[in-house]
Design an enzyme around this catalytic site. Structure first.
Site, short mmCIF file in Angstrom:
data_model
loop_
_atom_site.label_atom_id
_atom_site.label_comp_id
_atom_site.label_asym_id
_atom_site.label_seq_id
_atom_site.Cartn_x
_atom_site.Cartn_y
_atom_site.Cartn_z
N TYR A 101 -54.05 2.16 -21.47
CA TYR A 101 -53.24 0.95 -21.12
C TYR A 101 -54.01 -0.39 -20.91
O TYR A 101 -55.33 -0.36 -20.69
CB TYR A 101 -52.75 1.50 -19.76
CG TYR A 101 -51.86 0.08 -18.93
CD1 TYR A 101 -50.72 -0.12 -19.01
CD2 TYR A 101 -52.90 -0.96 -18.23
CE1 TYR A 101 -50.06 -1.43 -18.72
CE2 TYR A 101 -52.36 -1.91 -17.85
CZ TYR A 101 -50.74 -2.04 -17.78
OH TYR A 101 -50.35 -3.18 -17.15
N GLU A 189 -49.17 -7.17 -22.29
CA GLU A 189 -49.40 -5.69 -22.00
C GLU A 189 -49.15 -4.85 -23.12
O GLU A 189 -48.27 -5.05 -23.80
CB GLU A 189 -48.24 -5.31 -20.81
CG GLU A 189 -48.53 -3.92 -20.35
CD GLU A 189 -47.50 -3.37 -19.41
OE1 GLU A 189 -47.80 -3.78 -18.08
OE2 GLU A 189 -46.44 -2.87 -19.85
#
Ligand code: GDP
Ligand code: MN
Length: 383
Positions: A101, A189
């Site tokens: 992530y 993101e």
């Protein structure tokens, strides 16, 4: 402006961030054609602006044309947390060794950019945040200094990224930071950011929020805006230059000034109603603005009553009253209206409105009584 994944990937690609080859499709046949063109296996992905598509059945791998057709059929039209899927993104499927992530966003409290990185990326990231917050490494970046390579290397170690992915992830973060800064995003993101079996680091998903206030610097964003299938009410409001935010309730609200509009929302909630929107009709509040505002609110089938709350400071209440009457005539409203006007020339405004009052056009003396009346009508469900 929030981007769809496929837009986010176009945006990433401009900044050299590796993404998979793919294309959008709005029909099953288009999806199959794209899949045939890019080559199997492919992944077929719902384009909706909400997370957790994978868990909701909105992301599926297809090994051949039959599977592509089956999955495209099942995903188009799917309801993912209230978002209906109208568009698919079909891309060449990647082999995944690890899912990480990575994100950049602004931390207002720290007055710095915040980079978050974790070796535990993927569809369970929310659970990781809850159960194992230490698995998410954080780096604050002073906007004047920018990112420092050594700090990024430390962050990558702290996040527990595999050694073989280290250089790739550091380079990815440098590109992601450039894209976030030069691209004027509020959030970028990548989840998952993957490591492939052959050692490449690659973005499999893209979540991007652009800073609307920077739109004047980015003529290329108009394509993104054009493709937004956002709230139809908001699109209509934008086309009329209104400051409007759609909500889920049944009381349509028109107020002048953002502060009064927000207070009106609060008061409506306080008395047991629920707002259908935020709408600041600004200093104007003349017949044109009022008609535009009523038209937008009228387009929302959930609205059972409209509450007009105007404070006449510079604007004169009698002008507003005339504007409301003209606007109602023009729009052909079917919804009851509750009006509260106060301030400059309020007595004159009440005189203008009085001959028109009925159980569908109600004048109330205060904000709280108007909100109560509106909530009462909305909750009774009479239209
Ligand atoms: P989200 O659930 O809305 O965040 O959608 P993502 O795009 O992140 O996809 C969800 C999950 O599907 C990922 O975490 C992957 O595990 C899986 N996935 C997505 N694309 C691929 C792919 O190309 N290959 C493989 N093997 N899995 C994929
Ligand atoms: Mn994702």
């Amino acid at each position: 402006m929030d981007l769809f994944e496929y837009q986010g990937k176009q945006y990433f690609a401009r900044y050299g961030i590796p993404v998979s080859d793919g294309d959008v499709a709005d029909t099953v046949e288009d999806a199959v054609a794209v899949a045939n063109r890019i080559g199997y296996p492919v992944v077929i992905k719902a384009q909706v602006q909400v997370g957790g598509r994978g868990k909701a059945g909105g992301v599926k791998l297809a090994a051949n044309e039959d599977e592509a057709r089956t999955h495209a059929t099942s995903i188009l039209g799917l309801d993912i947390k209230g978002h209906i899927v109208h568009r698919l993104w079909v891309e060449h499927a990647s082999d995944i060794k690890r899912e990480y992530y990575a994100s950049f966003t602004l931390d207002r409290a720290e007055k710095a950019h915040l980079c978050m990185l974790s070796a535990k990326g993927g569809v369970d990231i929310e659970q990781v945040v809850e159960e194992d917050p230490a698995a998410i490494a954080r780096l604050y970046v002073n906007p004047i200094d920018g990112v420092d390579r050594q700090e990024l290397e430390r962050l990558v170690d702290e996040a527990g990224i595999d050694a073989e992915a280290k250089t790739g992830v550091v380079e990815m973060l440098e590109k992601l930071y450039r894209c976030y800064i030069d691209g004027d995003a509020d959030l970028v993101e990548i989840n998952p950011l993957i490591l492939t079996p052959d050692g490449r680091v690659h973005a499999l998903d893209a979540k991007v929020t652009l800073d609307d206030d920077a739109a004047f610097r980015h003529p290329e964003w108009s394509d993104f805006a054009y493709d937004q299938d956002g709230d139809a009410r908001e699109t209509l409001a934008r086309s009329k230059g209104l400051n409007y935010v759609g909500l889920d309730g049944s009381v349509g609200i028109i107020a002048n000034g953002a502060g009064l509009a927000m207070s009106t929302l609060d008061v409506v909630n306080q008395v047991g109603g629920s707002a259908a929107n935020f709408l600041d009709c600004g200093g104007g509040a003349n017949a044109d603005v009022m008609a535009d505002a009523l038209e937008v609110i009228n387009s929302d089938p959930r609205v059972r009553v409209i509450l007009i709350n105007i404070f006449g400071g510079i604007v004169r209440c009698d002008d507003v009253a005339n504007g409301v009457l003209l606007a109602i005539e023009r729009v052909g409203l079917s919804t009851p209206i509750v009006i509260r006007l106060d301030g400059t020339n309020a007595p004159l405004a009440r005189e203008i409105l009085t001959p028109h009052l009925s159980d569908r056009m109600i004048l109330e003396p205060t904000m709280i009584s108007a909100a109560k009346r509106a909530a009462e009508i909305a909750n009774k469900g009479s239209k």
